[in-house]
Design a protein around this motif. Structure first.
Motif, PDB file in Angstrom:
ATOM      1  N   GLY A  74       0.413   3.926  12.851  1.00 62.28           N
ATOM      2  CA  GLY A  74       1.189   3.611  13.775  1.00 62.28           C
ATOM      3  C   GLY A  74       0.996   2.326  14.420  1.00 62.28           C
ATOM      4  N   HIS A  75      -0.073   1.356  14.079  1.00 58.31           N
ATOM      5  CA  HIS A  75      -0.349   0.158  14.777  1.00 58.31           C
ATOM      6  C   HIS A  75       0.757  -0.751  14.755  1.00 58.31           C
ATOM      7  N   SER A  76       0.859  -1.422  15.635  1.00 52.99           N
ATOM      8  CA  SER A  76       2.174  -2.145  15.845  1.00 52.99           C
ATOM      9  C   SER A  76       2.157  -3.653  15.089  1.00 52.99           C
ATOM     10  N   THR A  77       1.060  -4.007  14.550  1.00 47.62           N
ATOM     11  CA  THR A  77       1.006  -5.168  13.687  1.00 47.62           C
ATOM     12  C   THR A  77       1.229  -4.887  12.184  1.00 47.62           C
ATOM     13  N   LEU A  78       1.201  -3.542  11.810  1.00 50.43           N
ATOM     14  CA  LEU A  78       1.777  -3.242  10.375  1.00 50.43           C
ATOM     15  C   LEU A  78       3.188  -3.383  10.083  1.00 50.43           C
ATOM     16  N   ASP A  80       6.158  -2.563   7.097  1.00 47.96           N
ATOM     17  CA  ASP A  80       6.787  -1.286   6.116  1.00 47.96           C
ATOM     18  C   ASP A  80       5.781  -1.190   4.880  1.00 47.96           C
ATOM     19  N   SER A  81       5.733  -2.293   4.275  1.00 46.02           N
ATOM     20  CA  SER A  81       4.980  -2.313   3.044  1.00 46.02           C
ATOM     21  C   SER A  81       3.469  -1.922   3.351  1.00 46.02           C
ATOM     22  N   GLU A  82       2.799  -2.338   4.381  1.00 44.43           N
ATOM     23  CA  GLU A  82       1.458  -1.931   4.673  1.00 44.43           C
ATOM     24  C   GLU A  82       1.336  -0.596   4.913  1.00 44.43           C
ATOM     25  N   ARG A  83       2.367  -0.298   5.809  1.00 42.54           N
ATOM     26  CA  ARG A  83       2.364   1.394   6.008  1.00 42.54           C
ATOM     27  C   ARG A  83       2.601   2.401   4.851  1.00 42.54           C
ATOM     28  N   VAL A  84       3.341   1.884   3.782  1.00 48.45           N
ATOM     29  CA  VAL A  84       3.529   2.400   2.396  1.00 48.45           C
ATOM     30  C   VAL A  84       2.101   2.489   1.706  1.00 48.45           C
ATOM     31  N   ALA A  85       1.363   1.270   1.706  1.00 49.09           N
ATOM     32  CA  ALA A  85       0.029   1.354   1.051  1.00 49.09           C
ATOM     33  C   ALA A  85      -0.837   2.115   1.780  1.00 49.09           C
ATOM     34  N   ILE A  86      -0.759   2.457   3.087  1.00 54.95           N
ATOM     35  CA  ILE A  86      -1.759   3.257   3.712  1.00 54.95           C
ATOM     36  C   ILE A  86      -1.341   4.694   3.629  1.00 54.95           C
ATOM     37  N   ALA A  87      -0.228   5.203   3.489  1.00 56.44           N
ATOM     38  CA  ALA A  87       0.381   6.372   3.006  1.00 56.44           C
ATOM     39  C   ALA A  87      -0.210   6.994   1.576  1.00 56.44           C
ATOM     40  N   ARG A 285     -11.976   0.392  10.743  1.00 55.75           N
ATOM     41  CA  ARG A 285     -11.639   0.884  12.067  1.00 55.75           C
ATOM     42  C   ARG A 285     -11.048  -0.708  13.017  1.00 55.75           C
ATOM     43  N   ASP A 286     -11.339  -1.752  12.219  1.00 56.87           N
ATOM     44  CA  ASP A 286     -10.911  -3.055  12.605  1.00 56.87           C
ATOM     45  C   ASP A 286      -9.681  -3.317  11.960  1.00 56.87           C
ATOM     46  N   ILE A 287      -8.541  -3.484  12.775  1.00 55.36           N
ATOM     47  CA  ILE A 287      -7.020  -3.784  12.248  1.00 55.36           C
ATOM     48  C   ILE A 287      -7.176  -5.024  11.334  1.00 55.36           C
ATOM     49  N   VAL A 288      -7.724  -5.768  12.038  1.00 53.83           N
ATOM     50  CA  VAL A 288      -7.760  -7.303  11.095  1.00 53.83           C
ATOM     51  C   VAL A 288      -8.158  -7.163   9.714  1.00 53.83           C
ATOM     52  N   LYS A 289      -9.520  -6.252   9.621  1.00 60.07           N
ATOM     53  CA  LYS A 289     -10.052  -6.123   8.341  1.00 60.07           C
ATOM     54  C   LYS A 289      -9.304  -5.180   7.432  1.00 60.07           C
ATOM     55  N   LEU A 290      -8.554  -4.439   8.089  1.00 63.06           N
ATOM     56  CA  LEU A 290      -7.693  -3.478   7.225  1.00 63.06           C
ATOM     57  C   LEU A 290      -6.529  -4.052   6.755  1.00 63.06           C
ATOM     58  N   LYS A 291      -5.840  -5.143   7.648  1.00 60.04           N
ATOM     59  CA  LYS A 291      -4.696  -5.515   7.056  1.00 60.04           C
ATOM     60  C   LYS A 291      -5.123  -6.625   5.945  1.00 60.04           C
TER      61      LYS A 291
END
Length: 309
Positions: A74-78, A80-87, A285-291
């Motif tokens: 649910g992080h605001s910087t993600l 739609d495509s990034e959320r799909v990849a996480i799912a 845990r670091d959103i920058v590294k995750l993105k």
């Protein structure tokens, strides 16, 4: 009057020869079955010692990573495509864990991020798996597999009583093993196994087939052929269970040596995966590294996709 192309004596000789060949095949099939029974014990123990601890540790990290993904979703910087990849990543990890053990918490994650419930998927998958198994069975054993259970049980009872009477007339040291075989055939309602035991006992008293008539030899041949099919099927069943349990290659050339090599390769692979997933738990845990990882994942997906002209 034309003479028959095959004399009765020739048919009898061929039947005797076939009977002798089947006896030799039976001995080899039993040795093969015994070898795989022993191999299965050793290989399952190898898997228990070598792979299970690594799988358990992987699941510990997988649970942590699923929760990291869940918190990041649910992080605001993600986008739609990034959320799909996480799912998709959550479902992949959850599915791997659920394939080896039931876990309500992980199933809830799977259900939340997939388009369908895990339990429903498994219910639909079960009949498909059974259908595939039936097709493979039909390819390997194309003959009819129908049988009359009540008739088999009646035959097993008659043969068992006959065999027990015969066994009790034999030397005492031979009786326990033979009685165990006879009892197993009776309990399983397996007249074929009991018929083969009768043949082997007769061979122990009077080896060979010179004293047997053609009809009896043909009956013996039929029983031996049926029993060999059952024994081969049991041996294949042991191999198949090991393939599923230890993720071995589905090959008719499988040996214990090949299986052990595969277990060693899986051990190295699991160790490598453990290193990677441990780093992912810490890094993501670091959103920058995750993105950054999601961006790299998307590039890899696009480069692997087929190009249409």
């Amino acid at each position: 009057m034309p003479s028959p192309s095959t004399k009765p004596g020739d048919k009898l000789d061929r039947a005797r020869q076939e009977f002798e060949i089947l006896l030799a095949k039976l001995a080899e099939a039993r040795r093969m079955h015994a070898r795989w029974e022993a191999s299965a014990v050793r290989l399952r123990e190898l898997g228990r010692r070598t792979l299970e601890p690594l799988e358990e540790q992987f699941n510990v990290y997988a649970r942590q990573l699923i929760k990291v993904f869940d918190q990041a979703y649910g992080h605001s910087t993600l986008n739609d495509s990034e959320r799909v990849a996480i799912a998709e990543s959550i479902c992949t990890l959850a599915n791997r864990m659920l394939n080896t053990s039931g876990d309500n918490e992980i199933q809830q994650f799977f259900d939340r991020y997939s388009s369908s419930e895990y339990g429903v998927n498994r219910m639909h998958f079960g009949p498909v798996l059974r259908e595939i198994g039936d097709m493979l069975l039909a390819d390997t054993y194309p003959m009819s597999l129908s049988w009359n259970e009540e008739e088999d049980q009646e035959q097993a009872e008659e043969l068992h009583a006959k065999l027990v009477r015969a066994i009790l007339t034999m030397p005492p040291e031979q009786q326990p093993a033979l009685l165990e075989q006879a009892d197993a055939g009776y309990i399983n309602g397996d007249p074929v196994a009991l018929r083969v035991l009768e043949i082997e006992m007769e061979q122990g008293r009077r080896p060979g087939s010179a004293h047997l008539g053609r009809k009896q030899i043909e009956q013996n041949i039929e029983a031996l052929e049926d029993y060999l099919i059952d024994l081969e099927f049991d041996t294949v069943g042991i191999q198949f269970s090991l393939m599923v349990k230890l993720n071995l290659p589905a090959t008719t050339q499988l040996t214990e040596y090949i299986a052990r090599q595969c277990v060693r390769m899986q051990k190295h692979l699991l160790e490598h995966q453990l290193e990677n997933i441990a780093c992912d738990v810490a890094d993501f845990r670091d959103i920058v590294k995750l993105k950054a990882w999601l961006k790299e994942k998307q590039r890899n997906t696009e480069s692997a996709a087929p190009t249409h002209h």
